[in-house]
Structures are given as structure tokens and as C-alpha cells.
Design an enzyme around this catalytic site. Sequence first.
Site, PDB file in Angstrom:
ATOM      1  N   TYR A 276       0.511 -24.627  -6.361  1.00  0.00           N
ATOM      2  CA  TYR A 276       0.804 -26.056  -6.481  1.00  0.00           C
ATOM      3  C   TYR A 276      -0.508 -26.826  -6.513  1.00  0.00           C
ATOM      4  O   TYR A 276      -1.543 -26.341  -6.024  1.00  0.00           O
ATOM      5  CB  TYR A 276       1.547 -26.550  -5.241  1.00  0.00           C
ATOM      6  CG  TYR A 276       3.015 -26.254  -5.165  1.00  0.00           C
ATOM      7  CD1 TYR A 276       3.890 -26.671  -6.163  1.00  0.00           C
ATOM      8  CD2 TYR A 276       3.554 -25.612  -4.054  1.00  0.00           C
ATOM      9  CE1 TYR A 276       5.251 -26.441  -6.051  1.00  0.00           C
ATOM     10  CE2 TYR A 276       4.916 -25.381  -3.939  1.00  0.00           C
ATOM     11  CZ  TYR A 276       5.764 -25.797  -4.945  1.00  0.00           C
ATOM     12  OH  TYR A 276       7.102 -25.576  -4.827  1.00  0.00           O
TER      13      TYR A 276
ATOM     14  N   GLU B  82       6.732 -27.450   1.763  1.00  0.00           N
ATOM     15  CA  GLU B  82       6.478 -27.606   3.207  1.00  0.00           C
ATOM     16  C   GLU B  82       5.118 -28.276   3.443  1.00  0.00           C
ATOM     17  O   GLU B  82       4.411 -27.964   4.397  1.00  0.00           O
ATOM     18  CB  GLU B  82       6.567 -26.245   3.939  1.00  0.00           C
ATOM     19  CG  GLU B  82       7.956 -25.699   4.038  1.00  0.00           C
ATOM     20  CD  GLU B  82       8.484 -25.178   2.709  1.00  0.00           C
ATOM     21  OE1 GLU B  82       9.471 -25.749   2.206  1.00  0.00           O
ATOM     22  OE2 GLU B  82       7.922 -24.224   2.159  1.00  0.00           O
TER      23      GLU B  82
ATOM     24  N   ASN C  66       9.223 -30.395  -9.631  1.00  0.00           N
ATOM     25  CA  ASN C  66       9.656 -29.178  -8.936  1.00  0.00           C
ATOM     26  C   ASN C  66      11.061 -29.361  -8.381  1.00  0.00           C
ATOM     27  O   ASN C  66      11.311 -30.327  -7.661  1.00  0.00           O
ATOM     28  CB  ASN C  66       8.708 -28.849  -7.785  1.00  0.00           C
ATOM     29  CG  ASN C  66       9.068 -27.547  -7.111  1.00  0.00           C
ATOM     30  OD1 ASN C  66       9.312 -26.548  -7.798  1.00  0.00           O
ATOM     31  ND2 ASN C  66       9.151 -27.553  -5.806  1.00  0.00           N
ATOM     32  N   GLU C  67      11.915 -28.440  -8.710  1.00  0.00           N
ATOM     33  CA  GLU C  67      13.302 -28.455  -8.221  1.00  0.00           C
ATOM     34  C   GLU C  67      13.884 -29.864  -8.321  1.00  0.00           C
ATOM     35  O   GLU C  67      14.491 -30.366  -7.366  1.00  0.00           O
ATOM     36  CB  GLU C  67      13.369 -27.925  -6.779  1.00  0.00           C
ATOM     37  CG  GLU C  67      13.044 -26.454  -6.675  1.00  0.00           C
ATOM     38  CD  GLU C  67      13.249 -25.891  -5.263  1.00  0.00           C
ATOM     39  OE1 GLU C  67      13.308 -26.677  -4.309  1.00  0.00           O
ATOM     40  OE2 GLU C  67      13.340 -24.664  -5.139  1.00  0.00           O
TER      41      GLU C  67
ATOM     42  N   GLU D 114      10.234 -18.515  -7.854  1.00  0.00           N
ATOM     43  CA  GLU D 114      10.012 -18.400  -6.403  1.00  0.00           C
ATOM     44  C   GLU D 114      10.918 -17.298  -5.881  1.00  0.00           C
ATOM     45  O   GLU D 114      12.086 -17.539  -5.556  1.00  0.00           O
ATOM     46  CB  GLU D 114      10.350 -19.713  -5.673  1.00  0.00           C
ATOM     47  CG  GLU D 114       9.386 -20.848  -5.910  1.00  0.00           C
ATOM     48  CD  GLU D 114       9.644 -22.052  -4.978  1.00  0.00           C
ATOM     49  OE1 GLU D 114      10.553 -22.003  -4.133  1.00  0.00           O
ATOM     50  OE2 GLU D 114       8.927 -23.056  -5.133  1.00  0.00           O
TER      51      GLU D 114
ATOM     52  N   TYR E 122       4.611 -17.432   6.667  1.00  0.00           N
ATOM     53  CA  TYR E 122       5.741 -17.189   5.761  1.00  0.00           C
ATOM     54  C   TYR E 122       6.215 -15.733   5.797  1.00  0.00           C
ATOM     55  O   TYR E 122       7.035 -15.338   5.001  1.00  0.00           O
ATOM     56  CB  TYR E 122       5.354 -17.594   4.326  1.00  0.00           C
ATOM     57  CG  TYR E 122       6.497 -18.197   3.533  1.00  0.00           C
ATOM     58  CD1 TYR E 122       6.812 -19.543   3.652  1.00  0.00           C
ATOM     59  CD2 TYR E 122       7.263 -17.421   2.671  1.00  0.00           C
ATOM     60  CE1 TYR E 122       7.855 -20.099   2.939  1.00  0.00           C
ATOM     61  CE2 TYR E 122       8.314 -17.983   1.944  1.00  0.00           C
ATOM     62  CZ  TYR E 122       8.586 -19.321   2.085  1.00  0.00           C
ATOM     63  OH  TYR E 122       9.632 -19.877   1.359  1.00  0.00           O
TER      64      TYR E 122
END
Length: 634
Positions: A76, A122, A180-181, A261, A329
Site C-alpha cells: 500500500y 489496519e 481498495n475494497e 489478499e 499478523y
Amino acid sequence: MERTVHVVLALLVSLCCVANGDRTFTIDYDGDSFLKDGKPFRYISGSMHYSRVSSVYWQDRLQKMYAAGLNAVQTYVPWNYHEDQPGEYNFQGDRDLTNFIHTAQQVGLLVILRAGPYMCGEWEMGGFPAWLLRNTTIKLRTSDPVYLSHVDTWLGVLLPKMKPLLYENDGPIISVQVENEYGSYPACDAAYMNHLKDKFRHYLGPNVVLFTTDGAGLGFLKCGYTLGLYATVDFGPGGNPMDHFSAQRHYEPKGPLVNSEFYTGWLDHWGQHHSTTSSSTVANSLDAILKTGASVNMYMFEGGTSFGFMNGANGGANSYQPQPTSYDYDAPLSEAGDTTEKYFAIQKVISKYASIPSVPTPSATNKTAYGKVQMSGSAWLLDVSDWFSNGTDSEYPLSMEALSQNYGFVVYKLLQPLRVPGSGSTTYTLTMPILHDRAVVYVDDVVQGIVSRMDLGSNKAVVKLSVPSTSKGRLSIIVENQGRINYGSGIDDRKGVLGNMSLNGITVTGWDCIPLSLRDLSAISFNDLSISPVRTSTMFYRAKLPFFTKGDQANDTYLQLTGWTKGQVFINGYNLGRYWPVKGPQKTLYVPYSVFNTVSPDDNEIILFEIDKAPCTPPFDECFVTFVDKPDIG
Ligand SMILES: *[C@@H]1O[C@H](CO)[C@@H](O)[C@H](O)[C@H]1NC(C)=O
Ligand SMILES: *[C@@H]1O[C@H](CO)[C@@H](O)[C@H](O)[C@H]1NC(C)=O
Ligand SMILES: *[C@@H]1O[C@H](CO)[C@@H](O)[C@H](O)[C@H]1NC(C)=O
Ligand SMILES: *[C@@H]1O[C@H](CO)[C@@H](O)[C@H](O)[C@H]1NC(C)=O
Ligand SMILES: *[C@@H]1O[C@H](CO)[C@@H](O)[C@H](O)[C@H]1NC(C)=O
């Protein structure tokens, strides 16, 4: 002789490709594939966000990705990482995106760029600069002209920097994601997506593959799909990949299958268990995806760290769940960039479909347990807050954004003292209609209560104040921004006390609103611990770090905060992140060696800002932190 021939051939090959524009990356709709230089190609990629890994480690991490058998890295671009104040751009050091992309290319990786302007991830406010919220009527992620004007200015800075790095221009960037999304966001503003598409085309030219990513469901793609942007989906382990890909196929009947993803783990929230996904689950699902011939990006390959104030939060009108500093993660490379069992399980799966380069995997970095450090100095926030800023007087409380502040804390001081009884004591009920996010309430130097949005749901924050006859009646409220919501309809998440405060039901007016960004702590004058009044909330503590001699190679380490409650850590002015060991799951903070100074080793110092309660009462023998060589993230 033979060697010379090879060199000459290599030169000719590279000359030919530059000269006749052979470098192409396109979509072959009939072949259901990407084409790289005219040949069928699929990527096996991993996500690593350059903003979450110290730049001294970019090459190390990218080499580990390459050695695992990946052929691409996906990142990103967090807008707020580069434009902290309107028109002030920073692309230096850890923010040197061009350097990151060049490093990937040198290592042998292609780059998939998720250019935003929104990212989610996040990350604070999903990558948006908080200053967008200074305009109280802005409508994020829509064709609202105020929002678009800021977006256009930013894209006009970012995208021209990226153009020379496109594959066709000899760079490594093979594709660029727009937004994004978007299909997960209620606005569903097709004009906005089309506007972005036109801007990306304008700056990047007609050839580069532009794409979108949405959840693998028709309900997401409904508003995420934009004609002219190749639709891809995202989904984690489990189920039959073709079932997930069927959503993509509905909108893209031909062309490569792409999971943008594929979740190798999952995110954490304060107060919840650390998320984990087993290696075998990830490996088996990756195998199933690769078997379909799809391109895939593993999210995350290394999660890294949300340093400073840059974590995001989930939530909305009635809930709030901020994420911790670690963004480990449970990824195949740990937060500190070390290989894990999952890394080798993934490498093994990849080896069934692609050749693993015969390069050694870079070894784990050195970690050192530098040991115990006793705090030596302290300062109370309310004694020193004026040194950061003189504040703004206002009839009603101002939000953090109205104070032109992005991150940190706001101190609200009531200008008029509370009425104090002639004898005995009296109580007041203080009400804050909307608290974003967490407040420590003082009368004089006595904490009256700590209230948190995490516990409030849709309720107002209420604190009982106990005011004795001896009081000076000074009401102060210190409010922490715990990270702006990064996902969903609540991303316009303004901070501070929003709305009017009341005492016993009556609106109180006349506030000094002091922005406390904690960008520069050098103005704080610390007292020796033993001579300061013993206070343990909203306190700064300082210690020298006597770890190094001149010219040492410092190592990574982890900061253990046993006994401490909640706060922020700074090493040599670098804002390392939030700690909250009593809440968990994270108990130690990752410290990359790059924050240490081995040129002037005597200058190394740590400052903690403890909000709730420090273990620092006489004789102060518990007032220490410990640098250890193993993480504890729950
Ligand atoms: C927000 O934008 C609108 C529309 O341009 C403008 O009228 C208004 O003054 C702006 N408000 C602030 C606080 O900048
Ligand atoms: C770890 O430290 C040793 C000794 O200083 C050094 O030789 C080695 O290169 C270091 N390893 C890494 C990965 O930095
Ligand atoms: C606050 O005001 C005083 C007096 O005008 C000034 O000397 C001081 O520099 C100001 N502090 C800050 C942080 O601006
Ligand atoms: C605060 O109270 C005043 C006086 O009642 C009112 O005019 C103002 O709109 C209120 N502000 C907010 C944000 O509710
Ligand atoms: C870094 O780690 C290496 C290997 O463990 C060690 O030899 C070296 O002394 C460490 N350096 C420092 C400054 O701690």
C-alpha cells in the site's frame, strides 16, 4: 572467451529490450492469464508495507521474500505517511517509496502497487490524512468536490513519481490498484471510481494494468466493480478457491484469476487473543489456489509494526476496537522479519509450481537482551503541557482536527475553577456526550476517573468528580486518540471531546484546548525521580540507555513493560508505539536497531509517557523497563 560472449549477449539483450519497448505487462483475456513480455505469467506475491518496516531492513525482507519463491511484492501507499500537513510532502528515509521500489527490483521482485487514495490496512484512518477532517462536511470516498480536490492534488504528486517505475519504463511495477475494497463502503459512488480511473490513466498512461480488489462476493463487487479497472477479489484459507473466484468470474468472465489478499494470518485488537492461522491451513489453501493457475498475493508476508500513532481501529457508532502496535499478523516472516515454520511451508508449496531460486535465505537478525533500565527522571504532563503549546481558548471544546492536530492527545482545561465548598466536599457529575477515545479526568492533581470509548458503546462518558474544600477546583481532561477507524462507514472518526461537556447537566463553557502531538519531547524538563512529587498517571519518565560504545553494531531488541499500564514509548525521539500490557495481547514492543545511536552512544535515551499508572513509587525500585531478546505478542 565464453564469459565475454555471455556479457556481450546480456548487454545486447538488455539494450534490445530498452530500445524496442519489449517490456510489456498486459491481460490476455482469451488465455485467462497475464502476459509478461508477451508470455503467460502469473504472480506469486506477498504483502509488505514499507511504512511498517525500518528502511534499513527493506533489502533483507525483500530478499527473504525472493528466496521463498515469490516473484512480486505488494504494498500500500499510505497517503498520511507522506503528507502530514496539507502540501507538505515527505518521501525521505523510511518514507522513500522510490527507494523501496528500486530495492525490490534489485532483489528480483516485481511490484504491485496499491496506490489508494484509501487503503484500509489496519492503518490510521485507512491511510487518509487526518487533516481532511478539518472540513466538517467532507464526504470521504465520494465525488464530494472538497474531498476530490485533496485527492487530485495528492495523486498529482504521487503518480508522476511512480510513472518511471512502471514495468514498461524499465521499472518493476506491473500493476496498480485503484482504491481498495470500495464495494465494502456504503457510499457506492460510481462517479468517484470513474474519476479516480481517469486520474490514474492520465498520470500513468494507457498501458499499465489498473485493478480493483473487493471481497469475494457479488454483494461486494456490486459497488466495487468499475468498467476499465480489472476486478480482483480477496479471500483467506478455507473452502474451494473456485467458489470464491466465481464472484470475480461474474464480473470478469475472462482474464486471470487473482486473489489480491490471501490471508496468512489475521489482525489483532487490544483486549483480544493474538490471532493465529496454522501453517498447514495456509499451505493447503495456497496449494489449492495455485492449482487453479490463479495469481495470488499473500497478505501479509511480513506484517511489521504500526509504529508511533499509526495503528487503526475497527468499529462504528456503537463500538470501538483499536489495534495494537504489533502488526505481526502471524505472517510467514515475523514482525522482526525472521523466517517461521509457515515461511518454509509456503516455500514448499510454491516449489510445486515455480522454481525456488538457489539463493541462501538471509539469516535471522541478531536480537540482544540489553537488560534492565532504571528510570531516572520524571515530569507530570499537567506541569509541562504548556511547553508543547499554549492551547486555544474556546467557548466549547474543540476537536483534535479543529486544533489542526492529527495524532496524540488533547488536554482540555476548564478556564474557570469549579466551585469549591466552604467545608467538607462536594461532587459533580461530568458528562462528555461523545468521547474519542479515552480520557483521564483530573481535579487539581487527583485522578477522578479514566473513561474509554471501548467500554462505552453508544453511552455518554460520565465521571463523578469529588471536590474537597481544600481544592483549587482545576478541572483538566486529557484525551487520547487511540487510532482512527480504518474500515467501514465510521472512517470520519474525529478525535477529542465531541460536543459540549456538562456538569450536573448544565453545559460548561470556557475551555483551554491544548494539542499534544508529542512530536518533540525535547522541551520537557525532567526532575530527578526522588525529588518529584509522587504521581504515577500521565507522567513522562526518562532514562539513559547505556548499551553501546562508539562504533558498535546495535541489534534489534524487544521492550518489556511488566508493571507498566498504558502509554507511549519514545527512543531517541522516535515514536515506537503504544504499550498496554495489562490489556494485551501484546506485551513487548519490537525495537529495530535503527532507532539507536552508536555514533554518540551516550545520547541514547528512552522516554515513556505512562497514561494510567506507572510502577514508580518510593523507593522506585520497580520503576524500570527491560530489553529482552524474545517477543511476547500474546
Ligand atoms: C468545507 O468545505 C465546504 C465546501 O467547499 C466549505 O463551504 C466549507 O467552508 C469548508 N469548511 C471548512 C471548515 O473548511
Ligand atoms: C549478527 O552479529 C554478528 C556478530 O556481530 C555478525 O557477524 C552478523 O553479521 C550479524 N548478523 C546479522 C544478520 O546482522
Ligand atoms: C506560550 O506562550 C509564551 C508566552 O507568550 C511563549 O513564551 C511560549 O513560547 C509559548 N509556548 C509555545 C509552546 O508556543
Ligand atoms: C454547545 O452548546 C451551545 C449552547 O447551548 C450550542 O449553541 C452549541 O451548538 C453546542 N455545541 C454542540 C457541538 O453541541
Ligand atoms: C549484536 O549481536 C552480536 C551477535 O549476537 C553480538 O556479537 C554483538 O555484541 C551485539 N552487539 C551489540 C551492540 O549488542
